[in-house]
Design a protein around this motif. Structure first.
Motif, PDB file in Angstrom:
ATOM      1  N   CYS A 170     -23.352  15.463  -2.351  1.00 58.12           N
ATOM      2  CA  CYS A 170     -23.599  13.908  -2.339  1.00 58.12           C
ATOM      3  C   CYS A 170     -24.762  13.685  -3.148  1.00 58.12           C
ATOM      4  CB  CYS A 170     -24.373  13.720  -0.789  1.00 58.12           C
ATOM      5  SG  CYS A 170     -25.105  12.438  -0.528  1.00 58.12           S
ATOM      6  N   HIS A 206     -24.989   8.638   3.381  1.00 62.40           N
ATOM      7  CA  HIS A 206     -25.177   8.219   1.896  1.00 62.40           C
ATOM      8  C   HIS A 206     -24.241   7.178   1.317  1.00 62.40           C
ATOM      9  CE1 HIS A 206     -28.577  11.180   2.219  1.00 62.40           C
ATOM     10  NE2 HIS A 206     -29.038   9.981   2.429  1.00 62.40           N
ATOM     11  N   CYS A 254     -22.323  11.196   1.130  1.00 65.25           N
ATOM     12  CA  CYS A 254     -21.856  11.566   2.350  1.00 65.25           C
ATOM     13  C   CYS A 254     -21.408  10.680   3.265  1.00 65.25           C
ATOM     14  CB  CYS A 254     -23.056  12.646   2.831  1.00 65.25           C
ATOM     15  SG  CYS A 254     -24.462  11.805   3.030  1.00 65.25           S
ATOM     16  N   ASP A 312     -25.231  12.164   6.407  1.00 65.67           N
ATOM     17  CA  ASP A 312     -26.574  11.376   6.458  1.00 65.67           C
ATOM     18  C   ASP A 312     -26.239   9.876   6.030  1.00 65.67           C
ATOM     19  OD1 ASP A 312     -28.369  12.829   7.676  1.00 65.67           O
ATOM     20  OD2 ASP A 312     -29.030  13.907   5.837  1.00 65.67           O
ATOM     21  N   CYS A 317     -28.220  13.768  -1.313  1.00 67.04           N
ATOM     22  CA  CYS A 317     -28.647  14.899  -0.432  1.00 67.04           C
ATOM     23  C   CYS A 317     -27.691  16.270  -0.542  1.00 67.04           C
ATOM     24  CB  CYS A 317     -28.697  14.702   1.199  1.00 67.04           C
ATOM     25  SG  CYS A 317     -26.880  14.630   1.858  1.00 67.04           S
TER      26      CYS A 317
HETATM   27 ZN   LIG Z   1     -25.936  12.471   1.516  1.00 71.57          ZN
END
Ligand SMILES: [Zn+2]
Ligand SMILES: [Zn+2]
Ligand SMILES: [Zn+2]
Ligand SMILES: [Zn+2]
Ligand SMILES: [Zn+2]
Ligand SMILES: [Zn+2]
Ligand SMILES: [Zn+2]
Ligand SMILES: [Zn+2]
Length: 480
Positions: free
Chosen positions: A114, A147, A134, A145, A117
């Motif tokens: 990602c 994203h 992600c 999370d 992250c």
């Molecule tokens: Zn992420």
């Protein structure tokens, strides 16, 4: 070869309609349109097995097949190839396309991580710019999370393809704008270095991943005495993922295993006053009948839309217990006696140690909501011992002393559903407990059943203290 017509065929409205027709039997999951008849009046398909029942019930006589129009009453058939195709669009089993597809922007290599992250799985590549983010967080805390979603919010790039799902120039594509899985060309991935001709699937599809969660939800959150059967019945009919359908599936799997005397869909349909696609019971029984037979995967789209129209919150954040309650109430409201099986009668007994005053309050619920400890491991038995042990609720006896209150089962239940309540509250927020719960094969409930209220109650207690089985003791006493 057929040229004679009749007034019924002549009067039948055979014009095309803009409404989408579901290419599936209204009473079962048969979906081979070539093997079905289409009722011109109801605009519904019926399979060979159900078309007779439908005609008998409704007196509708004119049906269409792929090549001809039939009148059942006059026994006439008129060739009419193409009519069926013209008035039905059929149900496409693959996701529908959406308007957000054409894009061209600067290339960027697809990353295996990602952008925002450290997450390296459940990654989604933006089909507009190649950005990797992600996926969404699942209700159990797994997943990403969000994203990829964040990238959409920032850029309005709607389409993303799941990394590892590309094979044969196709992949799992999600449209964040339309908020659903869609079918879309993934050619743009080539610009980001993905060989879409030679890629092989390495990731689970969204459907597979959701089914894993399904299984987890079924085994962790809802426990019933018969649930273990579900693990063995691999060859049984399965419910396919139709989006936001985990709990719907879990609920109907459980119902199909534990409810008794579920009538066949045909029996209900004979006296049903609704059109099958609009009737919660028709559609529930259609699914339950399919689950009772073996072998295939069914997609209960019609049931889902029925339940949505009836107000079940299937699209948003779900809670299995809520789903369970609402659906059972709905089925009961529709007159499904067989859905009553889940009722558990409980007694709350308050006792005063000072003046021996006591009071009982009866209640009934569809399941026991049993709290679990914050961490570590626990067994069902210890949870029950805790749940049924005396506590002080703050309520007071008229004499001023605090009541000691105890929960009990009012009778030995035929079926006991238990919700392991994994939610805890701290500092105004909700958190989820990861406690492992061991489930023994046999659990004796006798100790949790309230003492009999008959004058013989004391005797029963005495016999129980002597180690006599409760049922035996009751039987012995009632026959003396
Ligand atoms: Zn992420
Ligand atoms: Zn059928
Ligand atoms: Zn009809
Ligand atoms: Zn006729
Ligand atoms: Zn993008
Ligand atoms: Zn879209
Ligand atoms: Zn019905
Ligand atoms: Zn008292």
């Amino acid at each position: 070869m057929h040229d004679e017509t009749c007034s019924h065929i002549a009067d039948a409205a055979l014009q095309a309609d803009t409404g989408k027709v579901v290419g599936e039997c209204a009473l079962c999951f048969e979906n081979n349109v070539k093997a079905m008849e289409f009722c011109v009046c109801c605009r519904l398909f019926f399979c060979k097995t159900h078309t007779g029942l439908h005609k008998e019930k409704t007196q509708h006589t004119v049906t269409l097949s792929e090549t001809a129009v039939h009148c059942g009453e006059c026994n006439k058939t008129v060739d009419s190839p193409g009519t069926l195709q013209r008035i039905t669009l059929g149900q496409d089993s693959s996701p529908e396309t959406c308007p957000h597809s054409a894009t061209e922007e600067s290339p960027q290599k697809v990353k295996q991580k990602c952008t925002y992250c450290p997450i390296e799985e459940n990654l989604w590549v933006c089909l507009s710019c190649g950005h990797t983010g992600c996926g969404r967080k699942q209700y159990d805390g797994s997943g990403g999370d969000e994203h990829a979603l964040q990238h959409f919010t920032e850029t309005q790039h709607p389409l993303a393809c799941k990394v590892g799902t590309v094979a044969k120039r196709k992949g799992d594509v999600y449209c964040y704008q339309c908020d659903r899985a869609v079918s879309a060309p993934i050619d743009t991935l080539q610009r980001f270095g993905v060989d879409i001709d030679r890629s092989a699937r390495t990731e689970k599809t969204v459907g597979e991943a959701e089914e894993d969660l399904n299984a987890a939800a079924k085994f962790n959150q809802l426990l019933s005495t018969k649930i273990e059967h579900m693990r063995e019945e691999k060859t049984r009919t399965r419910i396919g993922n139709i989006g936001n359908s985990c709990y719907l599936s879990a609920f109907f799997y459980v119902l199909s295993r534990v409810a008794e005397n579920i009538p066949p869909v045909e029996a209900h349909y004979r006296q049903c006053l609704e059109s099958p696609p609009d009737c919660v019971l028709c559609q529930s029984l259609k699914l339950l009948s399919a689950l009772g037979s073996d072998g295939k995967t069914v997609y209960p789209h019609t049931l889902k839309s029925c339940l949505l129209r009836a107000g079940l919150p299937l699209e948003g954040q779900q809670d299995l217990a809520e789903m369970f309650l609402l659906t059972l109430n709905l089925l009961e409201a529709f007159g499904a006696e067989w859905a009553k099986r889940f009722c558990t009668k409980t007694l709350q007994v308050s006792h005063c140690a000072v003046c021996a005053n006591s009071k009982k309050e009866a209640a009934q619920s569809l399941f026991l909501s049993v709290p679990i400890p914050d961490s570590g491991t626990a067994s069902i038995e210890t949870l029950f011992l805790e749940y049924f042990s005396p506590t002080e609720t703050g309520e007071r006896c008229p004499c001023g002393n605090a009541f000691e209150t105890k929960q009990a089962l009012a009778e030995l239940p035929g079926l006991l559903s238990v919700q392991l309540n994994r939610f805890g509250y701290a500092q105004g927020g909700v958190y989820k407990k990861e406690t492992e719960i061991a489930c023994q094969d046999v659990l004796f409930l006798d100790a949790f059943v309230a003492p009999l209220q008959t004058p013989d109650g004391e005797l029963v207690e005495t016999l129980l203290a002597m180690g006599v089985d409760r049922k035996l003791a009751e039987k012995a006493l009632s026959s003396t």
